[in-house]
Design an enzyme around this catalytic site. Sequence first.
Site, PDB file in Angstrom:
ATOM      1  N   GLU A 138      20.147  49.578  14.102  1.00 26.54           N
ATOM      2  CA  GLU A 138      19.228  49.896  15.188  1.00 26.54           C
ATOM      3  C   GLU A 138      18.730  51.340  15.176  1.00 26.54           C
ATOM      4  O   GLU A 138      17.587  51.604  15.552  1.00 26.54           O
ATOM      5  CB  GLU A 138      19.903  49.622  16.543  1.00 26.54           C
ATOM      6  CG  GLU A 138      20.225  48.163  16.809  1.00 26.54           C
ATOM      7  CD  GLU A 138      18.992  47.349  17.154  1.00 26.54           C
ATOM      8  OE1 GLU A 138      17.885  47.920  17.186  1.00 26.54           O
ATOM      9  OE2 GLU A 138      19.126  46.139  17.389  1.00 26.54           O
ATOM     10  N   SER A 398      70.668  31.708  52.579  1.00 23.76           N
ATOM     11  CA  SER A 398      71.867  32.548  52.435  1.00 23.76           C
ATOM     12  C   SER A 398      71.600  33.867  51.732  1.00 23.76           C
ATOM     13  O   SER A 398      72.546  34.586  51.400  1.00 23.76           O
ATOM     14  CB  SER A 398      72.937  31.772  51.645  1.00 23.76           C
ATOM     15  OG  SER A 398      73.330  30.603  52.343  1.00 23.76           O
TER      16      SER A 398
END
Length: 747
Positions: A138, A398
């Site tokens: 590019e 518990s």
Amino acid sequence: MSEGGERDTKLGGATSPQTQSSCPGLTRASTLPPRAPNDVDGRDKPGHDGRKGRGVKRLLAVAVAAAMVVAVALALTAYTISLGPLPLQEAKALSTTVVDRHGKLLRAYAMADGRWRLPVSAKKDVDPTYLKLLLAYEDQRFYEHHGVDPKALARAAIQLGSHGHIVSGGSTITMQLARLLEPRRQRSLHAKLRQIVRALELEQKLSKDEILDLYLTLAPYGGNLEGIRSASIAYFGKEPKRLSLAEAALLVALPQSPETRRLDRHPEAARRGRDRVLDRMVSENVISADEAAQAKAQPVPAFRKPMPILAPHAADQATAVVKDQPIIRLTLDSSLQKVLEPLARDRAMALGPNVSVGIIVVDNESGDVLAHVGSADYFDQRRAGQVDMTRAVRSPGSTLKPFIYGLAFEDGFVHPDSLIEDRPVRFGSYAPENFDMTFQGTVPVRKALQLSLNVPAIVLLDRVGASRLSSRLKQAGGSLVLPKDEAPGLAMGLGGVGVTLQDLAQLYAGFPRLGTTRPLREIMMADEKDDAREPMRLMDPAAAWQVGNVLLGTPPPENAARNRIAFKTGTSYGYRDAWSVGFDGRVTIGVWVGRPDGAPVPGLIGRVSAAPILFDAFARSGKLPAALPKPPKGALVASNSKLPLPLRRFRPIGELVRTGAEQAPHIQFPLNGSRIDVDRSAGPEASVMPVKVSGGVLPLTMLVNGLPVGEIDSRRQRLIDPPGPGFARLTVIDATGAADTVVVRIQ
């Protein structure tokens, strides 16, 4: 020649030489220009009129050129002003991304218009191979030009003249970025001029790296994908940090024609575009022909992959808390999160169609949340997947028992190797029973906690005090939820209170921290310089170590190694919640299993349903269990036979029938809540503190902060070396197990 033939003719005060005619006796005027008297060579001297004329022409030419330059500059300036400011602020709008503690993507949210645009840094986030191909294809002179490449524009103009249409635009990456900032559908000379002007502006405002980063963020890749990160994740299912040559070439080709080369619609066109990039790279000697051939042999993806959604509940919570911040960093570890989410999903599917699972992992030292699994499947509506079960208030069963035992150890009236009775007992109308409806008789306190026996836990809670347990847990960061208008009672020891998995994990992390907790942290704020979370007191270090040592010996689930992980399980009333919380020296992991709607699940038991998930979570963490801390200074480590007599067996208050002469022990001095001034400057002998006791059955044992310091003599008094400065708990236990405790402040 005759005199007449040699005469000069006078013209305006100057003579004009005569030339010899071809006819004898005749003469004609010369065609040469007149000479000055001293110009024997016929040339103008400096400063004469001919030279001056040419200088004026040059000055006029320079002035005209300067005027044209100024005019062009003014025109460009006016044109630039007419364009308005660069829309950089709009371009910097990004998808909100949530990342883990290492910066890895957990979840991204699409922008308001549905586009995916993720932030990217070319140097940190992108494979160098891709950058090499991009610049070679590019903009080969990207780092040399100032936004416009004259050579590329000249090539484009020649191609336009020879072909009659635009073949290549000659655009630099900066010009392409300008087009992305201000999209134009038509390609024209005016559009090209606009790009040139904007490119020059961009080069003045941004550095090359910033321009490249912004281009890689905005480049279109088809559909609602913008930027290389969005494309790489959607098409390859990975970040663009490591790309193959074929992948890199494909990502270079797609932005040239993003819609006609969309992989999910036109994969063949995308493949041709990729191959074109590869061919050009071969022609320019960027890659070899063999490398290109191997890359061309790779297929292109034909569909998009979903964006990653890790820790969705944590991400949702973070985006609700942190506003207007494109990148939110969490304390989570994505690698751990990735292995725990499938674990929760698989176990939930095996347990039933409507069952969900919550898992949380906490770093003991820092309190940072390392993994957060809020449900079995975020998108499963039958399991209420979007409900975060780590934040849901549920009955803990518990799981609060270790804190009861810890306070009992801290008070000094019981030791892990003390004996305690597990037999039917009644507290008014409340008669606790064990889960299996049986009783074990006389058992060591250690075994009572490991087997999660209900009666010993409630007997100890009665001695410790339910209100004290509740306030201590709240002090340590646990938000307990009691039924409306109810005070803490003995039932809270068996699940009669509400708590979240996150709070439970924070409290359990206090055991390997030897008695202190830290508030959990899940969001790393950008302005957070120093961690200001102060430790909170849970219990004394020796008591916390004793609880951890006891839980380490809890029988593990089937096929699991013993003495590797300290853990506790819990099951709420009606089989609605199953819990398991465990820790080693490094992390604490909490697991919850149940239905989000609170409906019972027959057979849902903590030890069977939750504990295996806990141990599997430790195994999938990829690290061996770390050893728990060593016993702190002053911790009493002894068998039952070597314990002080009052600690060998626990007897509840009121159990013994005393004669008239026998009274429970009572500390007469110092008084509870008093302040004691100690002068240590005069030496240890002058700084001792007397303790005076009345009543009780000899021998009387003295404990300071839960640690035995010896017996009280027959005169029922003893001199002790006061700890401090700070608060100190003084306890006296007689031979029957009766005790009295005061808390004083040493200063």
